[in-house]
Write a protein that holds these residues in place. Sequence first.
Motif, PDB file in Angstrom:
ATOM      1  N   LEU A 165       7.557   4.275  -5.779  1.00  0.00           N
ATOM      2  CA  LEU A 165       6.338   3.913  -4.909  1.00  0.00           C
ATOM      3  C   LEU A 165       6.308   4.152  -2.981  1.00  0.00           C
ATOM      4  N   ALA A 168       3.678   4.749  -1.023  1.00  0.00           N
ATOM      5  CA  ALA A 168       2.609   4.697  -1.277  1.00  0.00           C
ATOM      6  C   ALA A 168       3.155   3.451  -0.068  1.00  0.00           C
ATOM      7  N   LEU A 169       4.796   3.502   1.036  1.00  0.00           N
ATOM      8  CA  LEU A 169       5.521   1.992   1.189  1.00  0.00           C
ATOM      9  C   LEU A 169       5.641   3.131   2.904  1.00  0.00           C
ATOM     10  N   THR A 173       1.638  -1.676   5.227  1.00  0.00           N
ATOM     11  CA  THR A 173       1.983  -1.708   4.321  1.00  0.00           C
ATOM     12  C   THR A 173       2.564  -2.546   3.949  1.00  0.00           C
ATOM     13  N   ALA A 175       4.466  -4.740   0.032  1.00  0.00           N
ATOM     14  CA  ALA A 175       5.184  -4.826  -1.016  1.00  0.00           C
ATOM     15  C   ALA A 175       5.558  -5.870  -1.199  1.00  0.00           C
ATOM     16  N   ASP A 241       0.360  -3.241  -1.167  1.00  0.00           N
ATOM     17  CA  ASP A 241      -0.814  -1.628  -1.603  1.00  0.00           C
ATOM     18  C   ASP A 241       1.284  -1.799  -2.664  1.00  0.00           C
ATOM     19  N   ALA A 242       2.140  -1.709  -2.909  1.00  0.00           N
ATOM     20  CA  ALA A 242       2.656  -1.729  -4.136  1.00  0.00           C
ATOM     21  C   ALA A 242       3.291  -3.288  -4.237  1.00  0.00           C
ATOM     22  N   LEU A 260      -3.177  -6.514  -6.027  1.00  0.00           N
ATOM     23  CA  LEU A 260      -3.113  -5.436  -6.049  1.00  0.00           C
ATOM     24  C   LEU A 260      -4.699  -4.923  -4.768  1.00  0.00           C
ATOM     25  N   GLY A 264      -4.270   0.012  -5.140  1.00  0.00           N
ATOM     26  CA  GLY A 264      -2.378  -0.158  -5.262  1.00  0.00           C
ATOM     27  C   GLY A 264      -1.763   0.159  -5.848  1.00  0.00           C
ATOM     28  N   GLU A 265      -0.033  -0.006  -6.711  1.00  0.00           N
ATOM     29  CA  GLU A 265       0.529   0.333  -7.947  1.00  0.00           C
ATOM     30  C   GLU A 265       1.145  -0.939  -8.426  1.00  0.00           C
TER      31      GLU A 265
END
Length: 346
Positions: A165, A168-169, A173, A175, A241-242, A260, A264-265
């Motif tokens: 991930l 994406a971070l 962002t 998490a 974002d995750a 999410l 997003g993941e």
Amino acid sequence: MRALRLTAWGEAPAPAEAERPVPHGTEVLVRVEAAGLCRSDLHVIDAPPGALPYRLPFTLGHEVAGWVTALGPDAAGVAVGDRVVVYGPWGCGSCARCAAGSDNYCDRRDTLAWHGAGLGRDGGMAEYLLVPSARPLVPIGDLPADQAAPLSDAGLTSYHAVSGLRPALGEGTTAVVIGVGGLGHLAVQILRATTESRVLAVDVREDALALADRSGADFATLMRPDTARALRARSGGVGADAVLDFVGTAQTLELAISVLRPGGELAVVGSGGGSLTVSKPGVLPAGFRLSLPFWGTRHELAGVVTLARSGALRVETERFPLSAAPEAIDRLRRGAARGRTVLVPD
Ligand code: FEH
Ligand code: ZN
Ligand code: ZN
């Protein structure tokens, strides 16, 4: 030697006397200092006959640290006295994935009668562990064994999930970590140490929220009807974002989807048996990406050990003597375990 042996499917493992192994060929004998207890051990213990390809009896324990105490005549790459943590997923050793050190994704996994130490082969809930060669051994220097052992599974699994991930971070962002137990509390620390994201944590237990705070979470909250709203508010209103779900039940997956951000993941690590319906049109956010990360690579284990030795990771542990393994197993099963349970040969 004393060992926690699984001798019949559906029956509790019991401490027993076993032969101390003697290393031959490339084999290496490790004197065990600590062996972590994992929820997957419960899945092995509870497996009905035929569910797993493993042959009984064998010793449990797939999260092990100790020191090298004897070498087979063809062993290379380690010396007697080296302190090591044992890379847990053992694959076929010759497919492209194993050759790359990704035994966790061995191409022949479904053909094997074992998946590693304590997983169909004798494991480390014992005084000694025999490994096929030096290949699964990662040096730990002066890291305490009860800190090192959990890195080989709880730490590595969390690190591998975060690694997928990390793109994406970046800065700004968010998490979200759902489930702050043996894996989740390390994921919070790994996110803080290796990404720029703000870290929000969710659990159902008050003391897990305190663990999340100690681990560096920016915000920690109980699972409630308004949790999604609280998390979205803490993400600048756009969502996460995750999300890393270390529980994996229908309820936690539902929460994950509801927080999410578009694009997003979601990484589902916990084996809670929950399921998601993927359809278009549907309720999943646009750009939704899902991963089901499993354990980690040998190279990543070295990375986790480096993080721990730098002081960036601290494993919350509960130590039990090996002889008290049945009590420790019951405590984990009741959901009473705090952090990671570690068994120490007595
Ligand atoms: C090990 C073996 C099989 C399933 C799951 C596991 C996990 O404990 C690995 O992290
Ligand atoms: Zn495990
Ligand atoms: Zn393989």
